[in-house]
Design an enzyme around this catalytic site. Structure first.
Site, PDB file in Angstrom:
ATOM      1  N   LYS A 174     106.823 -40.786  16.099  1.00 20.19           N
ATOM      2  CA  LYS A 174     107.288 -41.257  17.410  1.00 20.19           C
ATOM      3  C   LYS A 174     108.576 -40.551  17.821  1.00 20.19           C
ATOM      4  O   LYS A 174     108.762 -40.191  18.985  1.00 20.19           O
ATOM      5  CB  LYS A 174     107.520 -42.770  17.392  1.00 20.19           C
ATOM      6  CG  LYS A 174     106.231 -43.539  17.550  1.00 20.19           C
ATOM      7  CD  LYS A 174     106.482 -44.947  18.062  1.00 20.19           C
ATOM      8  CE  LYS A 174     105.169 -45.631  18.365  1.00 20.19           C
ATOM      9  NZ  LYS A 174     105.097 -46.996  17.883  1.00 20.19           N
ATOM     10  N   LYS A 196      91.627 -47.240  26.278  1.00 23.01           N
ATOM     11  CA  LYS A 196      91.983 -47.637  27.634  1.00 23.01           C
ATOM     12  C   LYS A 196      92.655 -46.488  28.388  1.00 23.01           C
ATOM     13  O   LYS A 196      92.458 -46.305  29.581  1.00 23.01           O
ATOM     14  CB  LYS A 196      92.936 -48.823  27.551  1.00 23.01           C
ATOM     15  CG  LYS A 196      92.937 -49.717  28.706  1.00 23.01           C
ATOM     16  CD  LYS A 196      93.579 -51.043  28.372  1.00 23.01           C
ATOM     17  CE  LYS A 196      94.712 -50.991  27.373  1.00 23.01           C
ATOM     18  NZ  LYS A 196      94.507 -50.814  25.988  1.00 23.01           N
ATOM     19  N   LYS A 226      87.308 -41.851  20.220  1.00 24.10           N
ATOM     20  CA  LYS A 226      87.066 -43.297  20.299  1.00 24.10           C
ATOM     21  C   LYS A 226      87.289 -43.798  21.712  1.00 24.10           C
ATOM     22  O   LYS A 226      87.991 -43.174  22.503  1.00 24.10           O
ATOM     23  CB  LYS A 226      87.978 -44.037  19.319  1.00 24.10           C
ATOM     24  CG  LYS A 226      89.418 -44.132  19.780  1.00 24.10           C
ATOM     25  CD  LYS A 226      90.122 -45.276  19.066  1.00 24.10           C
ATOM     26  CE  LYS A 226      91.430 -45.648  19.738  1.00 24.10           C
ATOM     27  NZ  LYS A 226      91.290 -46.516  20.911  1.00 24.10           N
TER      28      LYS A 226
HETATM   29  P1  ATP Z   1      95.567 -47.275  24.204  1.00 23.64           P
HETATM   30  O1  ATP Z   1      94.683 -46.226  24.801  1.00 23.64           O
HETATM   31  O2  ATP Z   1      96.648 -47.777  25.137  1.00 23.64           O
HETATM   32  O3  ATP Z   1      96.056 -46.952  22.809  1.00 23.64           O
HETATM   33  P2  ATP Z   1      93.377 -48.730  23.119  1.00 23.64           P
HETATM   34  O4  ATP Z   1      92.196 -48.767  23.998  1.00 23.64           O
HETATM   35  O5  ATP Z   1      93.383 -47.730  22.009  1.00 23.64           O
HETATM   36  O6  ATP Z   1      94.637 -48.561  24.060  1.00 23.64           O
HETATM   37  P3  ATP Z   1      94.914 -50.630  21.656  1.00 23.64           P
HETATM   38  O7  ATP Z   1      95.702 -51.602  22.492  1.00 23.64           O
HETATM   39  O8  ATP Z   1      95.600 -49.442  21.076  1.00 23.64           O
HETATM   40  O9  ATP Z   1      93.636 -50.172  22.521  1.00 23.64           O
HETATM   41  O10 ATP Z   1      94.216 -51.409  20.468  1.00 23.64           O
HETATM   42  C1  ATP Z   1      94.008 -52.805  20.450  1.00 23.64           C
HETATM   43  C2  ATP Z   1      93.146 -53.141  19.248  1.00 23.64           C
HETATM   44  O11 ATP Z   1      91.817 -52.644  19.442  1.00 23.64           O
HETATM   45  C3  ATP Z   1      93.624 -52.512  17.949  1.00 23.64           C
HETATM   46  O12 ATP Z   1      93.432 -53.456  16.928  1.00 23.64           O
HETATM   47  C4  ATP Z   1      92.715 -51.312  17.751  1.00 23.64           C
HETATM   48  O13 ATP Z   1      92.519 -51.009  16.372  1.00 23.64           O
HETATM   49  C5  ATP Z   1      91.420 -51.794  18.386  1.00 23.64           C
HETATM   50  N1  ATP Z   1      90.661 -50.684  18.988  1.00 23.64           N
HETATM   51  C6  ATP Z   1      91.085 -49.876  19.997  1.00 23.64           C
HETATM   52  N2  ATP Z   1      90.135 -48.994  20.350  1.00 23.64           N
HETATM   53  C7  ATP Z   1      89.064 -49.247  19.536  1.00 23.64           C
HETATM   54  C8  ATP Z   1      87.757 -48.681  19.406  1.00 23.64           C
HETATM   55  N3  ATP Z   1      87.356 -47.692  20.189  1.00 23.64           N
HETATM   56  N4  ATP Z   1      86.935 -49.179  18.451  1.00 23.64           N
HETATM   57  C9  ATP Z   1      87.327 -50.188  17.654  1.00 23.64           C
HETATM   58  N5  ATP Z   1      88.530 -50.779  17.727  1.00 23.64           N
HETATM   59  C10 ATP Z   1      89.403 -50.327  18.653  1.00 23.64           C
HETATM   60 MG    MG Z   2      95.290 -47.324  20.825  1.00 22.83          MG
END
Ligand code: ATP
Ligand code: MG
Length: 331
Positions: free
Chosen positions: A114, A197, A194
């Site tokens: 970071k 968001k 993966k």
């Molecule tokens: P960002 O893009 O802002 O990182 P994100 O979509 O990756 O958002 P997070 O808020 O980082 O979502 O993750 C929230 C939870 O969902 C965490 O526990 C993470 O491990 C899980 N998670 C996120 N994306 C996936 C995915 N594609 N498959 C399974 N678990 C996921």
């Molecule tokens: Mg994430």
């Protein structure tokens, strides 16, 4: 019989997708049946990146709505906002910070990464993140922590802090064990990586999408790049076809086997296969969407107030014990 205590932190983000459902939400809903579960919305942690005040507030409320709509049940667990226990968490954080060498915190890989990405914002709180996380956990003498793989290093620090504290002041804290979140990463609709968001609404299925939106998004998803014509046999494997990869998370085994068989024989085309996937995704999303619509912001805030009071009771008893152990004069 008293249940084993567990805790998990939730990032305050505005919206959830089916990846979050599979990787995080589902595990929390299951865990509340087995553990004395506490879930907190980690708003203090998110301050390291200075979110806008109004946005932070609305995200916290929306996150509570989302998790309750997704089945986190305030009758079965304790759901609270981290900052509503700031007095207790920050007090414990201060005590814990005294047993944690700075050099070790600065060597934590996530911190180094970071700091490298945002050299203009290496704040004190960012270095102390694992100590604050230790306070979240130890505040309830928690025995299990549900985390993603990427948080294991931080949990190890919390265990070290508990051990050092106990060496100095007597046996106060247990060393929490990890429970790893659902393994597996739901793939992006974009065809690689993966589902996230931050990659834009077209690349994920939101838990608020309706049947039409789900159908449309799935229809546009890339499938098997080697299957150009409907008459050709396909490659229904996780590596060979993004749509099949998605089926592996959201379609039951028997139905999946049938689809794979039909695809290999070119008896089913991508349009029909995607239709089945969309229906199965909608079966996950629709109950969520309906419950979410029924739940007001005020309902979500009420849930958080109840959670705060429940959590605070235990937290204050641990704080009293810690003060005593340290030798602070109780006046
Ligand atoms: P960002 O893009 O802002 O990182 P994100 O979509 O990756 O958002 P997070 O808020 O980082 O979502 O993750 C929230 C939870 O969902 C965490 O526990 C993470 O491990 C899980 N998670 C996120 N994306 C996936 C995915 N594609 N498959 C399974 N678990 C996921
Ligand atoms: Mg994430």
């Amino acid at each position: 019989m008293t249940r084993t205590s567990m805790i998990s932190g939730i990032r305050p983000t505005g919206e959830l997708h089916v990846g979050n459902y599979y990787g995080a939400l589902k595990g929390l809903v299951e865990a509340q049946e087995r553990y004395e579960a506490r879930y907190f919305i980690a708003d203090l942690h998110s301050l390291t990146t200075h979110p806008k005040p109004d946005q932070l507030r609305s995200y916290v409320i929306e996150t509570a709505r989302n998790y309750v709509a997704g089945g986190v049940d305030p009758q079965r667990c304790t759901l609270y906002v981290q900052s509503s226990l700031a007095a207790e968490i920050c007090e414990l954080h201060t005590y814990l910070s005294m047993v944690m060498p700075l050099g070790e915190l600065m060597r934590v890989p996530t911190f180094k990464e970071k700091a490298k990405r945002h050299p203009d914002n290496i704040n004190y709180g960012l270095v102390g993140y694992p100590v604050l996380m230790a306070a979240d956990i130890l505040l309830f003498k928690t025995e299990r922590v549900m985390v993603g793989e990427d948080q294991l290093v931080h949990l190890e620090i919390a265990r070290t802090i508990a051990r050092r504290f106990n060496q100095l002041y007597g046996d106060v804290f247990p060393e929490a064990q990890p429970i790893i979140e659902n393994a597996g990463r739901v793939p992006s609709l974009a065809g690689s990586g993966k589902m996230s968001k931050s990659d834009g609404a077209a690349t994920y299925i939101s838990l608020k999408d309706d049947g039409t939106a789900i159908g449309e998004k799935v229809r546009r998803t890339v499938s098997d790049p080697l299957r150009v014509y409907r008459e050709e046999p396909g490659h229904p494997t996780v590596e060979g076809c993004n749509v099949f990869h998605l089926h592996s998370y959201f379609t039951g085994e028997a139905e999946r086997e049938t689809i794979a068989e039909q695809c290999r024989r070119a008896e089913i085309g991508c349009v029909a296969c995607k239709g089945q996937l969309a229906a199965n995704l909608n079966a996950v999303v629709e109950p969520f969407r309906l419950r979410h619509a029924r739940l007001s912001e005020a309902d979500a805030v009420d849930v958080l107030r109840i959670g705060r009071d429940k959590a605070r009771e235990k937290a204050q008893s641990v704080i009293a014990e810690v003060r005593q152990a340290i030798g602070l004069l109780m006046v």
